[in-house]
Scaffold this active site. Structure first.
Site, PDB file in Angstrom:
ATOM      1  N   SER A 142      37.525  33.623  29.026  1.00  0.00           N
ATOM      2  CA  SER A 142      37.762  32.962  30.484  1.00  0.00           C
ATOM      3  C   SER A 142      36.723  31.808  30.480  1.00  0.00           C
ATOM      4  CB  SER A 142      37.098  34.054  31.543  1.00  0.00           C
ATOM      5  OG  SER A 142      37.200  33.342  32.775  1.00  0.00           O
ATOM      6  N   LYS A 196      39.825  41.409  30.744  1.00  0.00           N
ATOM      7  CA  LYS A 196      40.372  40.029  31.040  1.00  0.00           C
ATOM      8  C   LYS A 196      41.269  40.094  32.232  1.00  0.00           C
ATOM      9  CE  LYS A 196      40.327  35.590  30.899  1.00  0.00           C
ATOM     10  NZ  LYS A 196      41.825  34.846  31.027  1.00  0.00           N
ATOM     11  N   HIS A 199      39.880  40.911  35.420  1.00  0.00           N
ATOM     12  CA  HIS A 199      39.250  39.603  35.778  1.00  0.00           C
ATOM     13  C   HIS A 199      40.145  38.484  36.674  1.00  0.00           C
ATOM     14  CE1 HIS A 199      38.314  35.353  34.848  1.00  0.00           C
ATOM     15  NE2 HIS A 199      37.058  35.638  34.878  1.00  0.00           N
ATOM     16  N   ASN A 200      41.315  38.220  35.853  1.00  0.00           N
ATOM     17  CA  ASN A 200      42.223  37.464  36.535  1.00  0.00           C
ATOM     18  C   ASN A 200      42.474  37.956  37.826  1.00  0.00           C
ATOM     19  OD1 ASN A 200      41.763  36.112  34.101  1.00  0.00           O
ATOM     20  ND2 ASN A 200      43.835  35.544  33.676  1.00  0.00           N
ATOM     21  N   GLU A 203      40.233  37.320  40.340  1.00  0.00           N
ATOM     22  CA  GLU A 203      40.187  35.576  40.502  1.00  0.00           C
ATOM     23  C   GLU A 203      41.354  35.362  41.383  1.00  0.00           C
ATOM     24  OE1 GLU A 203      40.460  33.698  36.763  1.00  0.00           O
ATOM     25  OE2 GLU A 203      42.015  32.521  37.397  1.00  0.00           O
ATOM     26  N   LYS A 274      50.958  33.217  36.225  1.00  0.00           N
ATOM     27  CA  LYS A 274      51.441  33.242  34.592  1.00  0.00           C
ATOM     28  C   LYS A 274      51.359  34.645  34.561  1.00  0.00           C
ATOM     29  CE  LYS A 274      50.072  29.100  32.190  1.00  0.00           C
ATOM     30  NZ  LYS A 274      49.075  28.355  31.400  1.00  0.00           N
ATOM     31  N   HIS A 468      58.929  69.511  50.190  1.00  0.00           N
ATOM     32  CA  HIS A 468      58.195  68.967  49.067  1.00  0.00           C
ATOM     33  C   HIS A 468      56.850  69.982  49.229  1.00  0.00           C
ATOM     34  CE1 HIS A 468      60.684  65.924  47.551  1.00  0.00           C
ATOM     35  NE2 HIS A 468      60.612  65.411  48.832  1.00  0.00           N
TER      36      HIS A 468
END
Ligand code: NBP
Length: 487
Positions: A142, A196, A199-200, A203, A274, A468
């Site tokens: 990073s 990572k 982390h992103n 971010e 991305k 249920h």
């Protein structure tokens, strides 16, 4: 076999390069320069050979880096066991590079993927390569271009013995803080890329929270870009101190060289991504560890990119006038509330990220050390922030808090900032300004602290239409009711 180096023409290869780097786009180039600057001889290879020559001529050659056009020559230029760092686009390019390297490797060689690969791809590649006798390390890097060159935060995961062989170099090139170099052994398998990824995700959350704060400032408070820059610069002196606040202050102060107007005002409001934020949300859903602020941040980017729809809707759907202060609020009160709200929401986003890493650590048996992860995020990376000292302290003791929000050094801060978060989100709501990440941060807090949630009603509904079953507060067991339909 010959190598290329600036000003030296072709010369016989020395076979003693400490590390090889494959991929010479922005990250590979800068990481190579960083490694060379620390005295570790580097060889580089890039699919497009012209790029290798360009890099060597521009700056690599002068730094003592050698480049090779033939992959076998590249591999042979490295000392054994070989250390090779791939810095190529995530996805199929990583598999392509591995396939190209493989015939030239020897058992014990270490292959490092320093890109933003999906952690399950890393786990798969690691298993395949281990079966063939190779060591595979998935390493989150990073800090972008600057970090790669001057000191990134590094998150390596994979076989521990491979990490040990990389450690001197990684320690040398990583960012340094008062808590040491920003690198640590994360854990086995795809854990490095997972950390990572989270982390992103944090971010994404932090950026969206800052953007929402900016939106309220410019509409409700009518601040100019320069005035907002000044506010963020001031906030950066206190508890909000962080790289992203610093970046925001600088961005808001930048002028368009042509018009002289604030550059930020000329930028199209459609955010790109991305994929790492979305992966974080998907993993959070898969593991049942909620990350609503990150989810909201990913969704907000998608909403922003639907520009055509937004432009159409803005002419049809109505809301309140977004300019001016909501009733009963002064400028100073709203600005103070916004600082509280941003701090509160930031803690909430980190709390979700830390809880998610713990859930993944349990699910995949990674034994992640959350205090160490907070330590290596203190420098070099995009989410570096003063707050990480508290986060590190919260996870350093023998007693790990069930959630960061409950840590004795964090809970009082959150409780104190919560009223500001309520004021800021209510102001945004009153003005019709979207604040999804801030709202999600507050909802996470309110849900976590709720002694009773309305999920009893959901269980009743599920039992009504799907049998249920439900459990009761007053006795053990599983129950089903023949509900009386409304006639
Ligand atoms: P890119 O992600 O833009 O990738 C470009 C590199 O990949 C070039 O060297 C290119 O070679 C190579 N490549 C491709 Br594309 N397909 C290939 C293939 N099939 N075989 C061999 N090489 C191939 O580079 P980047 O922005 O430097 O990022 C590298 C990695 O680091 C990525 O995973 C990225 O997500 C991650 N990362 C980036 C940043 C950042 O700030 N940019 C920050 C942190 C992490 P060519 O020159 O021959 O096309």
């Amino acid at each position: 076999m010959t190598e290329r180096g600036a000003g030296k023409g072709e010369r016989p290869i020395d076979r003693g390069r400490h590390v090889g780097v494959v991929g010479l786009a922005v990250m590979g180039e800068n990481l190579s320069m960083n490694i060379a600057r620390h005295g570790f001889p580097v060889a580089v290879f890039n699919r497009t050979a012209a790029r290798t020559d360009e890099f060597l001529a521009e700056r690599g050659g002068a730094a003592g880096i050698v480049g090779l056009h033939d992959i076998a020559d590249f591999v042979n230029s490295l000392e054994r066991p070989r250390r090779i760092i791939m810095m190529v686009k995530a996805g199929p390019p990583v598999d392509a590079v591995i396939a190209e390297l493989l015939p030239h490797l020897e058992p014990g060689d270490i292959l490092v993927d320093g890109g933003n690969s999906f952690f399950l791809d890393t786990a798969r590649r690691g298993d395949e390569l281990a079966a063939a006798g190779f060591n595979y390390v998935g390493m989150g890097v990073s800090g972008g271009e600057e970090g790669a060159l001057w000191g990134p935060s590094l998150m390596p995961g994979g076989p521990k013995e491979a990490y040990d062989r990389l450690e001197p170099m990684l320690t040398a090139i990583a960012a340094k803080t008062d808590a040491g170099p920003c690198v640590t052994y994360i854990g086995p398998g795809g854990s490095g890329h997972y950390v990572k990824m989270v982390h992103n995700g944090i971010e994404y959350a932090d950026m969206q929270l800052i953007a929402e704060t900016y939106d309220i400032m410019r509409h409700a408070l009518g601040l100019t870009a320069q005035e907002m820059s000044d506010v963020f610069r001031r906030w950066n002196q206190g508890r909000l101190a962080s790289y992203l606040i610093e970046v925001t202050a600088a961005v808001l102060a930048e002028r368009d060289p042509e018009s002289g107007d604030p550059l930020v005002d000329q930028i199209l409001d459609a955010a790109e991504q991305k994929g790492t934020g979305r992966w974080t949300s998907v993993s959070a859903m898969d593991l049942g560890s909620p990350a609503p602020t990150i989810d909201a941040a990913v969704t907000a980017r998608v909403m922003s990119s639907m520009r055509e729809s937004r432009l159409q809707a803005s002419k049809i759907l109505t809301g309140p006038d977004a300019s001016g202060l909501p009733n009963g609020l002064t400028r100073d009160a709203l600005l103070a509330a916004q600082e509280d709200a941003l701090y509160f929401s930031k803690i909430s986003a980190y709390a979700q990220g830390m809880a998610l890493m713990r859930a993944a650590s349990d699910a995949y048996a990674w034994n992640l050390n959350l205090a160490e992860i907070a330590r290596i995020w203190k420098g070099g990376c995009i989410i570096r922030a003063a707050l990480l000292d508290q986060i590190r302290a919260a996870f350093s003791g023998p007693e790990q808090p069930a959630n960061l929000m409950l840590a004795p050094n964090v809970a009082p801060e959150l409780n104190a900032a919560a009223p500001g978060a309520r004021t800021a989100t209510m102001a945004a709501r009153a003005l019709g300004l979207p604040c999804p990440a801030m709202s999600a941060s507050l909802d996470y807090f309110d849900s976590l602290r709720a002694e009773r949630l309305p999920a009893n009603l959901i269980q009743a509904q599920r039992d009504y239409f799907g049998a249920h079953t439900y459990r009761r507060l007053d006795r053990d067991g599983v129950f089903h009711t023949h509900w009386t339909p409304f006639e």
